[in-house]
Design a protein around this motif. Sequence first.
Motif, PDB file in Angstrom:
ATOM      1  N   VAL A 243      11.109   5.006  -1.568  1.00  0.00           N
ATOM      2  CA  VAL A 243       9.879   4.721  -1.099  1.00  0.00           C
ATOM      3  C   VAL A 243       9.044   5.620  -0.004  1.00  0.00           C
ATOM      4  N   ARG A 244       8.298   6.376  -0.509  1.00  0.00           N
ATOM      5  CA  ARG A 244       8.407   7.430   1.575  1.00  0.00           C
ATOM      6  C   ARG A 244       6.930   7.246   0.855  1.00  0.00           C
ATOM      7  N   ALA A 245       5.944   6.318   2.091  1.00  0.00           N
ATOM      8  CA  ALA A 245       4.304   6.101   2.400  1.00  0.00           C
ATOM      9  C   ALA A 245       4.352   6.147   2.881  1.00  0.00           C
ATOM     10  N   PRO A 246       3.060   6.872   3.327  1.00  0.00           N
ATOM     11  CA  PRO A 246       2.329   6.864   4.504  1.00  0.00           C
ATOM     12  C   PRO A 246       2.205   5.834   5.412  1.00  0.00           C
ATOM     13  N   ALA A 247       2.121   5.974   6.588  1.00  0.00           N
ATOM     14  CA  ALA A 247       1.469   4.789   7.328  1.00  0.00           C
ATOM     15  C   ALA A 247       0.314   4.797   7.463  1.00  0.00           C
ATOM     16  N   ARG A 248      -0.641   2.961   7.433  1.00  0.00           N
ATOM     17  CA  ARG A 248      -1.743   3.369   7.783  1.00  0.00           C
ATOM     18  C   ARG A 248      -2.043   2.800   9.127  1.00  0.00           C
TER      19      ARG A 248
ATOM     20  N   LEU B 171       9.067 -10.361   1.147  1.00  0.00           N
ATOM     21  CA  LEU B 171       8.482  -9.765   0.304  1.00  0.00           C
ATOM     22  C   LEU B 171       7.745 -10.078  -0.145  1.00  0.00           C
ATOM     23  N   THR B 172       6.603 -10.895   0.684  1.00  0.00           N
ATOM     24  CA  THR B 172       4.729 -10.825   0.148  1.00  0.00           C
ATOM     25  C   THR B 172       4.185  -9.599   1.095  1.00  0.00           C
ATOM     26  N   SER B 173       5.104  -9.368   2.478  1.00  0.00           N
ATOM     27  CA  SER B 173       4.455  -8.710   3.015  1.00  0.00           C
ATOM     28  C   SER B 173       4.975  -7.677   2.571  1.00  0.00           C
ATOM     29  N   LEU B 174       5.899  -6.568   1.934  1.00  0.00           N
ATOM     30  CA  LEU B 174       6.375  -5.442   1.452  1.00  0.00           C
ATOM     31  C   LEU B 174       5.256  -5.593   0.489  1.00  0.00           C
ATOM     32  N   VAL B 175       5.111  -6.296  -0.769  1.00  0.00           N
ATOM     33  CA  VAL B 175       4.425  -5.629  -1.461  1.00  0.00           C
ATOM     34  C   VAL B 175       3.053  -6.230  -0.676  1.00  0.00           C
ATOM     35  N   LEU B 176       2.543  -6.021  -0.182  1.00  0.00           N
ATOM     36  CA  LEU B 176       1.103  -6.336   0.331  1.00  0.00           C
ATOM     37  C   LEU B 176       0.414  -4.118   0.692  1.00  0.00           C
ATOM     38  N   VAL B 177       2.276  -4.090   1.543  1.00  0.00           N
ATOM     39  CA  VAL B 177       2.271  -2.684   2.315  1.00  0.00           C
ATOM     40  C   VAL B 177       2.466  -1.538   1.248  1.00  0.00           C
ATOM     41  N   LEU B 178       3.716  -2.253  -0.270  1.00  0.00           N
ATOM     42  CA  LEU B 178       4.049  -0.636  -0.862  1.00  0.00           C
ATOM     43  C   LEU B 178       2.733  -0.467  -1.951  1.00  0.00           C
ATOM     44  N   HIS B 179       2.346  -1.777  -2.104  1.00  0.00           N
ATOM     45  CA  HIS B 179       1.851  -1.998  -3.704  1.00  0.00           C
ATOM     46  C   HIS B 179       1.017  -0.654  -3.628  1.00  0.00           C
ATOM     47  N   PRO B 180      -0.769  -0.950  -3.025  1.00  0.00           N
ATOM     48  CA  PRO B 180      -1.585  -0.538  -3.286  1.00  0.00           C
ATOM     49  C   PRO B 180      -0.639   1.182  -2.458  1.00  0.00           C
ATOM     50  N   ARG B 181       0.397   1.776  -2.223  1.00  0.00           N
ATOM     51  CA  ARG B 181       0.620   3.190  -1.869  1.00  0.00           C
ATOM     52  C   ARG B 181       1.081   3.279  -2.674  1.00  0.00           C
ATOM     53  N   ILE B 182       2.283   3.169  -3.794  1.00  0.00           N
ATOM     54  CA  ILE B 182       3.567   3.680  -4.441  1.00  0.00           C
ATOM     55  C   ILE B 182       3.232   3.340  -5.807  1.00  0.00           C
ATOM     56  N   GLY B 183       2.289   2.112  -6.139  1.00  0.00           N
ATOM     57  CA  GLY B 183       2.426   1.505  -6.488  1.00  0.00           C
ATOM     58  C   GLY B 183       3.298   0.503  -7.945  1.00  0.00           C
ATOM     59  N   GLY B 184       2.890  -0.834  -8.605  1.00  0.00           N
ATOM     60  CA  GLY B 184       3.725  -2.034  -9.000  1.00  0.00           C
ATOM     61  C   GLY B 184       4.883  -1.862  -8.907  1.00  0.00           C
ATOM     62  N   PRO B 185       5.851  -0.613 -10.470  1.00  0.00           N
ATOM     63  CA  PRO B 185       6.628  -0.074 -10.906  1.00  0.00           C
ATOM     64  C   PRO B 185       7.940   0.089  -9.195  1.00  0.00           C
ATOM     65  N   ALA B 186       7.495   0.586  -8.758  1.00  0.00           N
ATOM     66  CA  ALA B 186       8.384   1.122  -7.115  1.00  0.00           C
ATOM     67  C   ALA B 186       8.251   0.447  -6.380  1.00  0.00           C
ATOM     68  N   THR B 187       7.551  -1.095  -6.055  1.00  0.00           N
ATOM     69  CA  THR B 187       7.737  -1.623  -5.200  1.00  0.00           C
ATOM     70  C   THR B 187       8.471  -3.028  -6.403  1.00  0.00           C
ATOM     71  N   ALA B 188       8.158  -3.247  -7.273  1.00  0.00           N
ATOM     72  CA  ALA B 188       9.419  -3.931  -8.224  1.00  0.00           C
ATOM     73  C   ALA B 188      10.111  -3.461  -7.783  1.00  0.00           C
ATOM     74  N   ALA B 189      10.587  -2.584  -8.171  1.00  0.00           N
ATOM     75  CA  ALA B 189      12.137  -2.182  -7.772  1.00  0.00           C
ATOM     76  C   ALA B 189      12.814  -2.521  -6.843  1.00  0.00           C
ATOM     77  N   VAL B 190      12.071  -3.006  -5.677  1.00  0.00           N
ATOM     78  CA  VAL B 190      12.322  -2.713  -4.282  1.00  0.00           C
ATOM     79  C   VAL B 190      12.863  -4.390  -3.906  1.00  0.00           C
ATOM     80  N   LEU B 191      11.567  -5.235  -4.910  1.00  0.00           N
ATOM     81  CA  LEU B 191      12.533  -6.967  -5.046  1.00  0.00           C
ATOM     82  C   LEU B 191      13.329  -7.079  -5.819  1.00  0.00           C
ATOM     83  N   ALA B 192      13.416  -6.547  -7.601  1.00  0.00           N
ATOM     84  CA  ALA B 192      14.180  -6.703  -8.191  1.00  0.00           C
ATOM     85  C   ALA B 192      15.480  -6.625  -7.229  1.00  0.00           C
TER      86      ALA B 192
END
Length: 261
Positions: free
Chosen positions: A132-137, A177-198
């Motif tokens: 995960v390497r996502a720019p902040a908003r 977990l929900t807040s991580l999905v809301l932040v990460l999914h739009p910025r790094i995509g579903g598969p990368a965010t899914a790896a964090v949760l898995a």
Amino acid sequence: MVASAAVVVAASLVVERSGPVIGALVATLPISAGPAFAFLALDHSPEFLARSTLASLAVNAGTAPFILLYASLAQRFGLLVSLGAALLVWSGLAAALSVLAPGIGTAAALNALSYGGAYLLSHPYRRAARPVRAPARWWDLPARAATVMGLAATVVLAGRWLGPQAAGIAALLPVVLTSLVLVLHPRIGGPATAAVLANSIPGMVGFTTALAILHLTVVPLGSAAALLLALAICIGWNAGLLAMTLRSARRTRAGRSSSAR
């Protein structure tokens, strides 16, 4: 509320910068449920906290299907469908388990089956993403802080108005977990965010164990000692997982070096 928000925001920043495995270990520390139970302990007796944690343990079995369903759907669908379906399933399971109100033995067995099955089924998603390497908003941190503050208020008010079972269910809302999905999914995509949760499933096993120990020890030991023991179990479990992860990474690098030579 402010203290809880500060802890969760700090942890989420670590998650975004450390990759899915280490990030998941941070996310599964009791950074939202822990303060919620501490607030309940300040307001209520150990017996009240014991009843709340039993309700929490039962509902906790629904978090594994939440993780697994999101990780599966996020490979093909967007944020709304993936997270919406996962939250809907979690809500249904939480409602059913709260009505059934299982005892400690049944609740522990349900958690063992739930997380054991989810761990086996989530294998394809755990290694499917880059770090995960996502720019902040600008609105990320305020949104996360507001969500956690809202949870803290909900748990305290539920305990005062609706009783221990409602407070225990509120404490186990998958806010982090929900807040991580809301932040990460739009910025790094579903598969990368899914790896964090898995990758969070092994860490959730430690949290589940700590929750069961908290239920069993809060009356004989008192709220403060039982909460500290549960926290120590969570930290020790995740520290052990981290050590195993680092050892495995060193072995992998050593094997590659040997092959190159």
